[in-house]
Design an enzyme around this catalytic site. Structure first.
Site, mmCIF file in Angstrom:
data_model
loop_
_atom_site.group_PDB
_atom_site.id
_atom_site.type_symbol
_atom_site.label_atom_id
_atom_site.label_comp_id
_atom_site.label_asym_id
_atom_site.label_seq_id
_atom_site.Cartn_x
_atom_site.Cartn_y
_atom_site.Cartn_z
ATOM 1 N N HIS A 1 0.873 -1.221 0.163
ATOM 2 C CA HIS A 1 0.071 -0.100 -0.006
ATOM 3 C C HIS A 1 0.839 1.263 0.036
ATOM 4 O O HIS A 1 0.196 2.403 0.143
ATOM 5 C CB HIS A 1 -0.946 -0.182 1.061
ATOM 6 C CG HIS A 1 -1.901 -1.015 1.029
ATOM 7 N ND1 HIS A 1 -2.159 -2.387 1.569
ATOM 8 C CD2 HIS A 1 -3.309 -1.064 0.453
ATOM 9 C CE1 HIS A 1 -2.978 -3.024 1.365
ATOM 10 N NE2 HIS A 1 -3.852 -2.229 0.373
ATOM 11 N N HIS B 1 -2.489 -6.562 -5.632
ATOM 12 C CA HIS B 1 -2.581 -7.722 -4.808
ATOM 13 C C HIS B 1 -3.913 -7.878 -4.645
ATOM 14 O O HIS B 1 -4.719 -7.293 -5.103
ATOM 15 C CB HIS B 1 -1.536 -7.386 -3.617
ATOM 16 C CG HIS B 1 -2.537 -6.128 -2.816
ATOM 17 N ND1 HIS B 1 -2.321 -4.987 -2.875
ATOM 18 C CD2 HIS B 1 -3.384 -6.222 -1.681
ATOM 19 C CE1 HIS B 1 -3.088 -4.065 -2.239
ATOM 20 N NE2 HIS B 1 -3.596 -4.812 -1.588
ATOM 21 N N CYS C 1 -13.809 -5.785 4.514
ATOM 22 C CA CYS C 1 -12.946 -6.206 3.335
ATOM 23 C C CYS C 1 -11.600 -6.561 3.784
ATOM 24 O O CYS C 1 -11.479 -6.406 5.102
ATOM 25 C CB CYS C 1 -12.862 -4.932 2.531
ATOM 26 S SG CYS C 1 -12.177 -3.475 3.198
ATOM 27 N N HIS D 1 -7.636 -8.930 2.989
ATOM 28 C CA HIS D 1 -6.635 -9.610 1.913
ATOM 29 C C HIS D 1 -6.426 -11.025 2.743
ATOM 30 O O HIS D 1 -6.382 -11.465 3.797
ATOM 31 C CB HIS D 1 -5.341 -8.998 2.125
ATOM 32 C CG HIS D 1 -5.293 -7.733 1.929
ATOM 33 N ND1 HIS D 1 -5.344 -6.461 2.974
ATOM 34 C CD2 HIS D 1 -5.446 -7.008 0.866
ATOM 35 C CE1 HIS D 1 -5.490 -5.455 2.429
ATOM 36 N NE2 HIS D 1 -5.316 -5.574 1.166
ATOM 37 N N GLU E 1 -4.339 1.978 -2.479
ATOM 38 C CA GLU E 1 -4.972 0.771 -2.942
ATOM 39 C C GLU E 1 -4.787 0.698 -4.184
ATOM 40 O O GLU E 1 -5.253 1.335 -4.806
ATOM 41 C CB GLU E 1 -6.583 0.968 -2.506
ATOM 42 C CG GLU E 1 -6.952 1.476 -0.926
ATOM 43 C CD GLU E 1 -6.815 -0.083 -0.142
ATOM 44 O OE1 GLU E 1 -6.727 -1.191 -0.495
ATOM 45 O OE2 GLU E 1 -7.077 0.238 1.141
ATOM 46 N N GLU F 1 -5.671 -2.929 -6.107
ATOM 47 C CA GLU F 1 -6.201 -4.148 -5.666
ATOM 48 C C GLU F 1 -6.959 -5.105 -6.827
ATOM 49 O O GLU F 1 -7.708 -4.332 -7.529
ATOM 50 C CB GLU F 1 -7.337 -4.160 -4.365
ATOM 51 C CG GLU F 1 -6.323 -3.597 -3.152
ATOM 52 C CD GLU F 1 -7.114 -3.821 -1.854
ATOM 53 O OE1 GLU F 1 -6.238 -3.903 -0.927
ATOM 54 O OE2 GLU F 1 -8.592 -3.617 -2.076
#
Length: 192
Positions: free
Chosen positions: A36, A43, A78, A80, A124, A126
């Site tokens: 980040h 990612h 949210c 990962h 971000e 993503e």
């Protein structure tokens, strides 16, 4: 399988994320904090949207201590997945950690985005797996270290709010909502 449950006192910024290429294929790993940092590294991530029997969606206001987009309103939760971890399994764990909820989750698409947080200087970038679920029992019991507030809203009301005051919401929320609505599983129209 890699374990993603963050133990009390765990530095979430030190956990590993899975780096991906432009097609979403795994190409490596790095800590959350590194992924980040500007300009950001693409990612794997996930965004959960829970709906209720009336077709409303559950939003959370991110805690003020979040390192990215603090105090803004976002989807239900949210996070990962750990490298190699199934996305739905990681999302279920995070849903329990952040909101104190459990329900079946279904992946309905991927939203790729890049957003810079002018407040924190973080980025971000993503490959965001969007998961939806129907909450038929239980009430949110949010972790105050993660969630400042929560509320239910009809998707059309949320669209109007996003258009009227976009800075109150995370930059990924509209795209995640688009994917969830295209899937149409839990919206009010799908339940009629």
């Amino acid at each position: 399988m890699t374990e993603t449950i963050a133990q009390p006192g765990t530095d979430r910024e030190a956990l590993l994320v899975e780096l991906v290429d432009d097609a979403g294929r795994a190409i490596g790993t790095c800590p959350v904090s590194q992924a980040h940092q500007a300009p950001g590294q693409l990612h794997r991530a996930f965004s959960v949207l829970l709906f209720d029997g009336e077709g409303r969606v559950l939003l959370q206001q991110r805690a003020a201590v979040k390192t990215r987009f603090p105090s803004q309103w976002a989807n239900t939760c949210c996070g990962h997945p750990a490298p190699g971890e199934p996305v739905a399994a990681a999302a279920a764990v995070r849903l329990a950690e952040e909101m104190g909820l459990a329900t079946e989750l279904t992946e309905v698409g991927v939203y790729r985005y890049h957003a810079e947080d002018s407040t924190t200087g973080r980025v971000e970038f993503e490959w965001d797996h969007v998961l939806v679920g129907l909450l038929t029992a239980g009430s949110p019991r949010p972790d105050p270290a993660e969630v400042a507030d929560y509320g239910w809203i009809q998707p059309d009301e949320l669209r109007a709010a996003l258009a009227g005051d976009p800075d109150v919401y995370t930059p990924w929320l509209a795209g995640v909502l688009d994917i969830a609505e295209r899937a149409g599983r839990f919206t009010a129209d799908a339940q009629r």
